[in-house]
Enzyme design. Sequence first.
Site, PDB file in Angstrom:
ATOM      1  N   HIS A   1       0.922  -1.198  -0.054  1.00 28.19           N
ATOM      2  CA  HIS A   1      -0.177  -0.090  -0.072  1.00 28.19           C
ATOM      3  C   HIS A   1       0.920   1.059   0.205  1.00 28.19           C
ATOM      4  O   HIS A   1       1.669   1.259   1.135  1.00 28.19           O
ATOM      5  CB  HIS A   1      -0.725   0.116   1.298  1.00 28.19           C
ATOM      6  CG  HIS A   1      -1.737  -1.084   1.279  1.00 28.19           C
ATOM      7  ND1 HIS A   1      -3.181  -1.054   0.786  1.00 28.19           N
ATOM      8  CD2 HIS A   1      -1.673  -2.439   2.064  1.00 28.19           C
ATOM      9  CE1 HIS A   1      -3.628  -2.500   0.982  1.00 28.19           C
ATOM     10  NE2 HIS A   1      -2.734  -3.188   1.794  1.00 28.19           N
TER      11      HIS A   1
ATOM     12  N   HIS B   1      -8.065 -10.838  -0.274  1.00 17.85           N
ATOM     13  CA  HIS B   1      -8.273 -10.393   0.856  1.00 17.85           C
ATOM     14  C   HIS B   1      -9.280 -11.674   1.516  1.00 17.85           C
ATOM     15  O   HIS B   1     -10.244 -11.643   1.489  1.00 17.85           O
ATOM     16  CB  HIS B   1      -8.661  -9.191   1.257  1.00 17.85           C
ATOM     17  CG  HIS B   1      -8.469  -8.936   2.953  1.00 17.85           C
ATOM     18  ND1 HIS B   1      -7.683  -8.357   3.539  1.00 17.85           N
ATOM     19  CD2 HIS B   1      -9.499  -9.414   3.902  1.00 17.85           C
ATOM     20  CE1 HIS B   1      -7.870  -8.059   4.769  1.00 17.85           C
ATOM     21  NE2 HIS B   1      -8.925  -9.048   4.932  1.00 17.85           N
TER      22      HIS B   1
ATOM     23  N   ASP C   1       2.680  -6.399   2.691  1.00 18.80           N
ATOM     24  CA  ASP C   1       1.316  -5.379   3.043  1.00 18.80           C
ATOM     25  C   ASP C   1       1.725  -4.310   4.145  1.00 18.80           C
ATOM     26  O   ASP C   1       1.064  -4.115   5.048  1.00 18.80           O
ATOM     27  CB  ASP C   1       0.607  -6.516   3.819  1.00 18.80           C
ATOM     28  CG  ASP C   1      -0.908  -6.065   4.071  1.00 18.80           C
ATOM     29  OD1 ASP C   1      -1.181  -5.058   3.599  1.00 18.80           O
ATOM     30  OD2 ASP C   1      -1.569  -6.363   5.192  1.00 18.80           O
TER      31      ASP C   1
HETATM   32  N1  LIG Z   1      -3.470  -5.026   6.071  1.00 17.90           N
HETATM   33  C1  LIG Z   1      -4.376  -3.843   6.818  1.00 17.90           C
HETATM   34  O1  LIG Z   1      -4.233  -3.965   8.081  1.00 17.90           O
HETATM   35  N2  LIG Z   1      -4.679  -3.164   6.051  1.00 17.90           N
HETATM   36  C2  LIG Z   1      -4.479  -2.579   4.768  1.00 17.90           C
HETATM   37  C3  LIG Z   1      -5.606  -3.345   4.061  1.00 17.90           C
HETATM   38  C4  LIG Z   1      -5.360  -4.717   3.772  1.00 17.90           C
HETATM   39  O2  LIG Z   1      -4.307  -5.274   3.396  1.00 17.90           O
HETATM   40  O3  LIG Z   1      -6.221  -5.605   4.203  1.00 17.90           O
HETATM   41  C5  LIG Z   1      -4.775  -1.014   4.652  1.00 17.90           C
HETATM   42  O4  LIG Z   1      -4.900  -0.910   3.283  1.00 17.90           O
HETATM   43  O5  LIG Z   1      -4.568  -0.394   5.378  1.00 17.90           O
HETATM   44 ZN   LIG Z   2      -3.038  -5.049   2.342  1.00 20.42          ZN
HETATM   45 ZN   LIG Z   3      -5.676  -7.414   2.848  1.00 23.59          ZN
END
Ligand SMILES: NC(=O)N[C@@H](CC(=O)O)C(=O)O
Ligand SMILES: [Zn+2]
Ligand SMILES: [Zn+2]
Length: 347
Positions: free
Chosen positions: A20, A140, A251
Amino acid sequence: MSAAAPDSITITRPDDWHLHLRDGAPLRTVVPHAAARFGRAIIMPNLRPPVTSTQQALDYRQRILAALPAAAQFEPLMTLYLTDQLPPDEIWRAQAAGVVAAKLYPAGATTHSDAGVTDLRKIGKTLEAMQKADMPLLVHGEVTDSDIDLFDREAAFITQQLIPLRRAYPALRIVLEHITTRDAADYVQQADRFTAATITAHHLLYNRNALFTGGICPHYYCLPVLKRETHRLALVQAASSGSPKFFLGSDSAPHPAHLKEQATGCAGCYTAHAAIELYAEAFDKAGALGRLEGFASFHGPDFYRLPRNTGRITLRRESWTPPHSFAFGDAWLKPLRAGEALPWKLA
Ligand SMILES: NC(=O)N[C@@H](CC(=O)O)C(=O)O
Ligand SMILES: [Zn+2]
Ligand SMILES: [Zn+2]
């Protein structure tokens, strides 16, 4: 030192198959961290609004490239966010434009998933198009049913959703993202070659005790949530097994510190500042540094049918300490292991 515990390791430049980056000013913090370590990354589409069209993905890609340091060579691999409405045609347009995958967020399962899919039956035509186009589906994997215990939502997803999905689209390449349980590791291990999984560094290093040690620790809160030790051990075993079905997906999910530290803190751990270093730590602890390169640099591109990177990176056994925070637009970002020494350093 002996070969079993080297002081440095040089591997083919790795890629991050689940990342992200967010948007706007925060890109200037997050993109350089990722680009210093990885050759490519699969960019998650859960912006607000989500990346649901080819044009949005291409525009987002340009904003990411604009945030790259001058000398950096980093390729963002773009993805589409599946909704109940995404037309099957968009899959072909996206593929023609170089978008590499589409992401399934069950509506309500995680951060910025409210526009996600409410029922897999609603996206049958789109999944058919993906199977035909040979575009990977990234998942997911958690059910959203509030009757299901939060810690069981990944295992329930596999039996209730993934196994039927796998059967309905046998040639669709599926990546079960950020797996957190022995159930998921076992499922992917025994599945066919069209099924793979990413594993985060924090799920390799921590179990759910990290959330509650010395008080509630919101910077260890992510989804799927950390599980008990038996699950962590199964993930370490899968990641270091040499199986091509498991590969690196950090992630790394940055949120401003004040939104993680409030009464309902949001989910996501920030690891991009030290991602490959954290994986090296996890593999080293497992006595499996020799398996890091396959997991971090080979299995991902092989599954995505992309060439492996040609450059190399070196990690040294040398203690360093990440800062307490990074600027994050107008706010602050607190990285995992802020102010705590890490044993592996990127040369
Ligand atoms: N992993 C997380 O806890 N958060 C991710 C979303 C995701 O990957 O599920 C996000 O975009 O903040
Ligand atoms: Zn993620
Ligand atoms: Zn996720």
